[in-house]
Motif scaffolding. Structure first.
Motif, short mmCIF file in Angstrom:
data_model
loop_
_atom_site.label_atom_id
_atom_site.label_comp_id
_atom_site.label_asym_id
_atom_site.label_seq_id
_atom_site.Cartn_x
_atom_site.Cartn_y
_atom_site.Cartn_z
N VAL A 122 -11.62 7.95 -10.98
CA VAL A 122 -10.28 8.11 -10.42
C VAL A 122 -9.24 7.55 -11.39
CG1 VAL A 122 -8.76 7.48 -8.49
CG2 VAL A 122 -11.16 8.02 -8.06
N GLN A 123 -9.56 6.42 -12.01
CA GLN A 123 -8.66 5.83 -13.02
C GLN A 123 -8.40 6.83 -14.14
OE1 GLN A 123 -10.37 2.63 -15.26
NE2 GLN A 123 -8.53 2.26 -16.47
N THR B 226 -4.63 -1.21 -11.60
CA THR B 226 -3.67 -0.32 -10.95
C THR B 226 -4.38 0.60 -9.97
OG1 THR B 226 -2.41 -0.35 -13.00
CG2 THR B 226 -1.76 1.27 -11.35
N THR B 227 -5.55 1.08 -10.36
CA THR B 227 -6.30 2.01 -9.51
C THR B 227 -6.90 1.29 -8.31
OG1 THR B 227 -6.90 3.07 -11.60
CG2 THR B 227 -7.97 3.90 -9.62
N GLU B 228 -7.20 0.00 -8.46
CA GLU B 228 -7.89 -0.73 -7.41
C GLU B 228 -7.11 -0.84 -6.12
OE1 GLU B 228 -8.82 -4.41 -9.33
OE2 GLU B 228 -10.82 -3.76 -9.93
N ILE B 229 -5.79 -0.61 -6.18
CA ILE B 229 -5.00 -0.70 -4.95
C ILE B 229 -5.49 0.30 -3.93
CG2 ILE B 229 -3.21 0.92 -5.74
CD1 ILE B 229 -1.17 -0.80 -4.25
N LEU C 25 0.84 -1.19 0.00
CA LEU C 25 0.00 0.00 0.00
C LEU C 25 0.88 1.24 0.00
CD1 LEU C 25 -2.72 -1.01 2.61
CD2 LEU C 25 -2.80 -1.21 0.13
N PRO C 26 0.60 2.20 -0.86
CA PRO C 26 1.43 3.40 -0.92
C PRO C 26 1.25 4.28 0.30
CG PRO C 26 -0.49 3.61 -2.34
CD PRO C 26 -0.48 2.20 -1.84
N ASP C 27 2.32 5.03 0.66
CA ASP C 27 2.22 6.00 1.73
C ASP C 27 1.29 7.13 1.31
OD1 ASP C 27 3.94 4.71 3.48
OD2 ASP C 27 5.72 5.65 2.61
N THR C 28 0.54 7.63 2.28
CA THR C 28 -0.35 8.77 2.00
C THR C 28 -0.20 9.81 3.10
OG1 THR C 28 -2.19 7.74 3.18
CG2 THR C 28 -2.06 7.37 0.81
N LEU C 29 -0.67 11.00 2.82
CA LEU C 29 -0.66 12.09 3.78
C LEU C 29 -2.10 12.44 4.16
CD1 LEU C 29 1.98 14.42 2.07
CD2 LEU C 29 2.32 13.13 4.19
N GLU C 30 -2.29 12.80 5.42
CA GLU C 30 -3.57 13.34 5.84
C GLU C 30 -3.64 14.80 5.38
OE1 GLU C 30 -5.87 11.56 7.19
OE2 GLU C 30 -4.64 9.76 7.50
N LEU D 297 -10.00 10.72 -2.63
CA LEU D 297 -11.16 10.62 -3.51
C LEU D 297 -11.94 9.34 -3.24
CD1 LEU D 297 -9.79 11.86 -6.97
CD2 LEU D 297 -11.51 12.98 -5.55
N ILE D 298 -11.22 8.21 -3.13
CA ILE D 298 -11.88 6.92 -2.87
C ILE D 298 -12.58 6.95 -1.51
CG2 ILE D 298 -11.50 4.45 -2.47
CD1 ILE D 298 -11.28 5.21 -5.39
N GLU D 299 -11.91 7.49 -0.52
CA GLU D 299 -12.51 7.57 0.82
C GLU D 299 -13.76 8.44 0.81
OE1 GLU D 299 -8.52 7.05 3.61
OE2 GLU D 299 -9.39 9.03 3.32
N GLY D 300 -13.79 9.43 -0.08
CA GLY D 300 -14.96 10.31 -0.18
C GLY D 300 -16.09 9.73 -1.00
#
Length: 299
Positions: free
Chosen positions: A265-266, A276-279, A110-115, A255-258
């Motif tokens: 998104v893809q 690729t987007t499904e991750i 899973l890629p790192d993300t920022l809040e 975006l996915i969380e929203g």
């Protein structure tokens, strides 16, 4: 040397018919050279038409024993399949020895993300009084607001911004163009940078249309953007491993969380495959559970 008659033709095929970037083409050719070096060291194969699936399987075992990462092995297999498919198209060989090659199973990290507050913290430590301050604010807002790759950011042009429609034209991998919405905040900082900072630069010929420039009036480099991000992360006290791509991951994740549609998104990310987007759907289990609860008849 079995590769001499075919490598240039293969390069042209990848560039003209597959529309791959120069970096991808160089990686494919480098992997093929490894195969040819292996054949030369073993002395088993001298002609392309003599290559069998067993030869290729032994080669894959060899690079695995060298400690090559599964992701790199997967790229090698992909390159081999492309090369032998090309040879089939050109009728240089009649059977594809790579047809039964299996790609190593990859662990999808899973890629790192920022809040959002972490992104805001990085923007807030930018000194807007400095010449590059407003440019750096515009960079961060554009990376996060549009989900761009760093190469797409540095190649973004003034003529690519359609302010009235709130879209930008992005040139992605393989020179594929897409339209991406751009929000008011990113537009605001781009305009401030263009009108109050960039106008004072002595812009070199050929770089007049590029948005993000360095102090010498030429296009900003990838390394410079990485350096800007690293410096701001340290200044804001963030301990995560952050790169320009982290903003792209954060864009998609939020975006996915929203509740954004995966296909949308893809399209915005410029992914050729929905896989690729499904991750990003794995990043918010609560959101997915909520979808099941709300919409599934057996919930």
């Amino acid at each position: 040397m079995i590769h001499n008659p075919y490598l240039q033709s293969f390069r042209n095929y990848l560039k003209l018919e597959r529309s791959l970037s120069n970096n991808s083409i160089d990686a494919y050719l480098s992997d093929l050279n490894k195969l040819f070096q292996y054949f030369e060291s073993t002395g088993e194969v001298r002609l392309v038409k003599d290559v069998t699936s067993d030869h290729l399987k032994l080669f894959i075992s060899w690079i695995n024993e060298l400690g090559m990462l599964p992701s790199t092995q997967a790229r090698v297999v992909s390159g081999l399949k492309s090369f032998f498919s090309f040879l089939m198209l050109e009728e240089i060989i009649s059977d594809d020895p790579s047809a039964l090659l299996e790609t190593p199973r990859l662990v999808r990290h899973l890629p790192d993300t920022l809040e959002t507050h972490e992104i805001n913290a990085m923007i807030e430590v930018i000194d807007a009084s400095k010449p590059d301050g407003m440019r750096n604010k515009a960079i961060l807002e554009t990376l996060y607001g549009c989900g761009l790759r760093v190469s797409e950011l540095i190649n973004l042009k003034i003529s690519d911004v359609f302010e009235d429609n709130e879209f930008i034209r992005v040139t992605g991998k393989g020179n594929k163009e897409r339209l991406v919405p751009i929000g008011n905040i990113a537009l605001k900082y781009i305009n401030i940078y263009l009108q109050e900072t960039r106008v004072h630069l002595s812009i070199k010929k050929g770089f007049e249309d590029y948005i993000f420039l360095n102090r010498t009036g030429t296009r900003l480099s990838r390394i410079s953007v990485f350096s800007i991000i690293k410096t701001l992360a340290i200044k804001s006290g963030l301990r995560k491993s952050i790169s320009p791509h982290t903003f792209r991951h954060s864009f998609a994740t939020h975006l996915i969380e929203g509740g954004a549609d995966l296909r949308a998104v893809q399209e915005m990310l410029g992914h050729s495959s929905i896989t690729t987007t499904e991750i990003y759907t794995h990043l918010d289990r609560d959101y997915l559970k909520g979808v099941i609860t709300e919409f599934h008849s057996r919930s």
